[in-house]
Design a protein around this motif. Sequence first.
Motif, PDB file in Angstrom:
ATOM      1  N   LYS A  53       0.833  -1.205   0.000  1.00  0.00           N
ATOM      2  CA  LYS A  53       0.000   0.000   0.000  1.00  0.00           C
ATOM      3  C   LYS A  53       0.866   1.253   0.000  1.00  0.00           C
ATOM      4  O   LYS A  53       0.565   2.237  -0.689  1.00  0.00           O
ATOM      5  N   ILE A  54       1.961   1.208   0.751  1.00  0.00           N
ATOM      6  CA  ILE A  54       2.851   2.367   0.846  1.00  0.00           C
ATOM      7  C   ILE A  54       3.519   2.673  -0.486  1.00  0.00           C
ATOM      8  O   ILE A  54       3.550   3.824  -0.930  1.00  0.00           O
ATOM      9  N   VAL A  55       4.076   1.647  -1.141  1.00  0.00           N
ATOM     10  CA  VAL A  55       4.861   1.893  -2.360  1.00  0.00           C
ATOM     11  C   VAL A  55       3.999   2.327  -3.539  1.00  0.00           C
ATOM     12  O   VAL A  55       4.530   2.793  -4.551  1.00  0.00           O
ATOM     13  N   LYS A  56       2.685   2.219  -3.420  1.00  0.00           N
ATOM     14  CA  LYS A  56       1.795   2.650  -4.489  1.00  0.00           C
ATOM     15  C   LYS A  56       1.440   4.129  -4.399  1.00  0.00           C
ATOM     16  O   LYS A  56       0.795   4.668  -5.300  1.00  0.00           O
ATOM     17  N   VAL A  57       1.853   4.795  -3.320  1.00  0.00           N
ATOM     18  CA  VAL A  57       1.500   6.201  -3.107  1.00  0.00           C
ATOM     19  C   VAL A  57       2.617   7.105  -3.642  1.00  0.00           C
ATOM     20  O   VAL A  57       3.756   7.023  -3.158  1.00  0.00           O
ATOM     21  N   PRO A  58       2.339   7.978  -4.627  1.00  0.00           N
ATOM     22  CA  PRO A  58       3.399   8.840  -5.183  1.00  0.00           C
ATOM     23  C   PRO A  58       4.068   9.724  -4.147  1.00  0.00           C
ATOM     24  O   PRO A  58       5.277   9.980  -4.227  1.00  0.00           O
ATOM     25  N   ARG A  59       3.305  10.219  -3.163  1.00  0.00           N
ATOM     26  CA  ARG A  59       3.902  11.095  -2.150  1.00  0.00           C
ATOM     27  C   ARG A  59       4.986  10.394  -1.358  1.00  0.00           C
ATOM     28  O   ARG A  59       5.941  11.025  -0.886  1.00  0.00           O
ATOM     29  N   PHE A  60       4.855   9.077  -1.212  1.00  0.00           N
ATOM     30  CA  PHE A  60       5.891   8.313  -0.504  1.00  0.00           C
ATOM     31  C   PHE A  60       7.224   8.434  -1.230  1.00  0.00           C
ATOM     32  O   PHE A  60       8.268   8.670  -0.612  1.00  0.00           O
ATOM     33  N   TRP A  61       7.209   8.305  -2.541  1.00  0.00           N
ATOM     34  CA  TRP A  61       8.454   8.359  -3.307  1.00  0.00           C
ATOM     35  C   TRP A  61       9.032   9.772  -3.339  1.00  0.00           C
ATOM     36  O   TRP A  61      10.260   9.960  -3.360  1.00  0.00           O
ATOM     37  N   ILE A  62       8.155  10.781  -3.314  1.00  0.00           N
ATOM     38  CA  ILE A  62       8.643  12.159  -3.228  1.00  0.00           C
ATOM     39  C   ILE A  62       9.365  12.378  -1.900  1.00  0.00           C
ATOM     40  O   ILE A  62      10.445  12.985  -1.842  1.00  0.00           O
ATOM     41  N   CYS A  63       8.768  11.865  -0.810  1.00  0.00           N
ATOM     42  CA  CYS A  63       9.410  11.980   0.506  1.00  0.00           C
ATOM     43  C   CYS A  63      10.733  11.220   0.548  1.00  0.00           C
ATOM     44  O   CYS A  63      11.697  11.667   1.178  1.00  0.00           O
ATOM     45  N   CYS A  64      10.790  10.077  -0.127  1.00  0.00           N
ATOM     46  CA  CYS A  64      12.034   9.303  -0.178  1.00  0.00           C
ATOM     47  C   CYS A  64      13.139  10.097  -0.869  1.00  0.00           C
ATOM     48  O   CYS A  64      14.293  10.094  -0.427  1.00  0.00           O
ATOM     49  N   LEU A  65      12.789  10.785  -1.956  1.00  0.00           N
ATOM     50  CA  LEU A  65      13.782  11.625  -2.640  1.00  0.00           C
ATOM     51  C   LEU A  65      14.252  12.756  -1.734  1.00  0.00           C
ATOM     52  O   LEU A  65      15.441  13.089  -1.699  1.00  0.00           O
ATOM     53  N   ALA A  66      13.308  13.357  -1.000  1.00  0.00           N
ATOM     54  CA  ALA A  66      13.678  14.421  -0.066  1.00  0.00           C
ATOM     55  C   ALA A  66      14.632  13.890   0.992  1.00  0.00           C
ATOM     56  O   ALA A  66      15.620  14.555   1.354  1.00  0.00           O
ATOM     57  N   MET A  67      14.360  12.699   1.502  1.00  0.00           N
ATOM     58  CA  MET A  67      15.252  12.095   2.495  1.00  0.00           C
ATOM     59  C   MET A  67      16.629  11.851   1.900  1.00  0.00           C
ATOM     60  O   MET A  67      17.652  12.102   2.554  1.00  0.00           O
ATOM     61  N   PHE A  68      16.700  11.379   0.672  1.00  0.00           N
ATOM     62  CA  PHE A  68      17.968  11.047   0.029  1.00  0.00           C
ATOM     63  C   PHE A  68      18.867  12.276  -0.081  1.00  0.00           C
ATOM     64  O   PHE A  68      20.039  12.251   0.328  1.00  0.00           O
ATOM     65  N   PHE A  69      18.313  13.375  -0.591  1.00  0.00           N
ATOM     66  CA  PHE A  69      19.131  14.574  -0.795  1.00  0.00           C
ATOM     67  C   PHE A  69      19.342  15.343   0.503  1.00  0.00           C
ATOM     68  O   PHE A  69      20.433  15.891   0.734  1.00  0.00           O
ATOM     69  N   GLY A  70      18.324  15.389   1.365  1.00  0.00           N
ATOM     70  CA  GLY A  70      18.489  16.076   2.647  1.00  0.00           C
ATOM     71  C   GLY A  70      19.514  15.389   3.529  1.00  0.00           C
ATOM     72  O   GLY A  70      20.362  16.042   4.149  1.00  0.00           O
ATOM     73  N   ALA A  71      19.443  14.057   3.582  1.00  0.00           N
ATOM     74  CA  ALA A  71      20.413  13.296   4.373  1.00  0.00           C
ATOM     75  C   ALA A  71      21.816  13.430   3.802  1.00  0.00           C
ATOM     76  O   ALA A  71      22.799  13.513   4.541  1.00  0.00           O
ATOM     77  N   GLY A  72      21.918  13.453   2.472  1.00  0.00           N
ATOM     78  CA  GLY A  72      23.220  13.627   1.842  1.00  0.00           C
ATOM     79  C   GLY A  72      23.861  14.948   2.213  1.00  0.00           C
ATOM     80  O   GLY A  72      25.059  15.020   2.514  1.00  0.00           O
ATOM     81  N   ALA A  73      23.054  16.027   2.214  1.00  0.00           N
ATOM     82  CA  ALA A  73      23.572  17.344   2.594  1.00  0.00           C
ATOM     83  C   ALA A  73      23.981  17.360   4.056  1.00  0.00           C
ATOM     84  O   ALA A  73      25.056  17.866   4.413  1.00  0.00           O
ATOM     85  N   GLU A  74      23.124  16.800   4.920  1.00  0.00           N
ATOM     86  CA  GLU A  74      23.403  16.814   6.361  1.00  0.00           C
ATOM     87  C   GLU A  74      24.644  16.004   6.706  1.00  0.00           C
ATOM     88  O   GLU A  74      25.580  16.520   7.323  1.00  0.00           O
ATOM     89  N   PHE A  75      24.681  14.745   6.294  1.00  0.00           N
ATOM     90  CA  PHE A  75      25.780  13.900   6.727  1.00  0.00           C
ATOM     91  C   PHE A  75      27.056  14.175   5.947  1.00  0.00           C
ATOM     92  O   PHE A  75      28.160  14.043   6.491  1.00  0.00           O
ATOM     93  N   GLY A  76      26.911  14.557   4.663  1.00  0.00           N
ATOM     94  CA  GLY A  76      28.100  14.889   3.883  1.00  0.00           C
ATOM     95  C   GLY A  76      28.871  16.044   4.512  1.00  0.00           C
ATOM     96  O   GLY A  76      30.095  16.003   4.645  1.00  0.00           O
ATOM     97  N   LEU A  77      28.133  17.091   4.937  1.00  0.00           N
ATOM     98  CA  LEU A  77      28.786  18.224   5.593  1.00  0.00           C
ATOM     99  C   LEU A  77      29.400  17.804   6.914  1.00  0.00           C
ATOM    100  O   LEU A  77      30.534  18.182   7.236  1.00  0.00           O
ATOM    101  N   THR A  78      28.662  17.014   7.699  1.00  0.00           N
ATOM    102  CA  THR A  78      29.166  16.591   9.007  1.00  0.00           C
ATOM    103  C   THR A  78      30.384  15.681   8.869  1.00  0.00           C
ATOM    104  O   THR A  78      31.365  15.803   9.605  1.00  0.00           O
TER     105      THR A  78
END
Length: 415
Positions: free
Chosen positions: A213-238
């Motif tokens: 049910k989760i993987v069928k929701v487009p907003r889930f994948w948008i949030c996943c992309l946000a996590m990918f780039f946001g986490a990259g910025a946060e941890f890459g800098l740290t």
Amino acid sequence: MNKKLNLGRYDYAGYMAFIMYSICSLIIPLLIVAIGRTLNFPIDDGGMAAGGVLHMTRSTSMVITLLFCGWISAFLGKRITMGLSIILIGLGISCCAIAPAYWVLIPCLLIAGLGEGVCEGIATPFVQDMHPEAPERYVNIAHAFWSVGIVVTVLVAGGLLTLGVNWRIILGIAGVCTLLCSLCFLWKENPAHPYPEAKEKINFQKLFADSRKIVKVPRFWICCLAMFFGAGAEFGLTFWSAAYIQLTFRTGAWVAGLGTGMIALGMFVGRTAFGYFAKIDYLRRILLGCAGLTIPVTLLMAVLRRGMMPDSLLFILLFFLLFLAGIGIAPYWPTTQVLGVSTMPELDSTLLYIYFSAMGVPGCGFFTWLMGAIGDRYGLTGTLLVVPCCLVIFILIILALGFTAKERKRATNIQ
């Protein structure tokens, strides 16, 4: 006005887990220059990509256990699962302390990564389940203790390294302390104040159904992309901040560690403030505002060089910018998760937290490696420029998420 916080034993256990998880994640990058010189991958002579590979490898094992930690916690319970994950983290870091060569670090970090993946996936719902009435407050505050771990790492590990203590001893101390932290979860419960474990029996068929049910929701994948780039910025800098300061400004490990500590201080202030004052309706604005703040800050950091001004002014400005960057990157991980869960209330929140983390962790690993590879080829300025690039994409994704949420709300009103 927000109500007074209601904290108990397992809140403090969760805080300790975030602290030790943070220490074990950040102690490798803080010591990476010393480790590289001992194990023949010098960071200042083409070894940055090799350093980045260490965390990318770690991230791989984290993702594996992240994807299954929901099932593990359903079988063992969140409290026991958290305790076992802390044991794996401590064991892996302890093994790193005695690694005789670079390649031996990889399986050691794989062990630590298995525990970190479970901890990453379960720690947030572990806190949320204790406070379902206001998860946005307690989750942000719990994540603030990640920053406490960074400060402890800087002050203790950086200080010991500056005093000439061997990096193996420092890693060993971190590993043993992490193993002891597992007792916060595994020690006998007080029957009067048990952890609120889910009472229903394991239903693997329901877990599969909820996941589908989760993987069928487009907003889930948008949030996943946000996590990918946001986490990259946060941890890459740290991850790269200590090496960046040490090599670019020709400082010792102590000053470089203090720079990382300023990021941590900013993250602690940011997450504590956002956790105390945040409301569900403000989460998207917080993310957009913080990303917008961090872009010019990191761009200015990238052009700073020794000789541009007196050293005293230079380091005051650098540390101030690092503090602002810490505030800016503070909400990316916890607030993006809570925002995503709040926009999909019909879906299982524990699974959403786990799957969001499963996308954030590869972001940490990929951008840590990418920043190292760019540093080897174009220098450390190129390394730092990856962060604002990530944040531009992050802003666009959050704007898209807001658009889809409005469309969903409009469709619901029409129905």
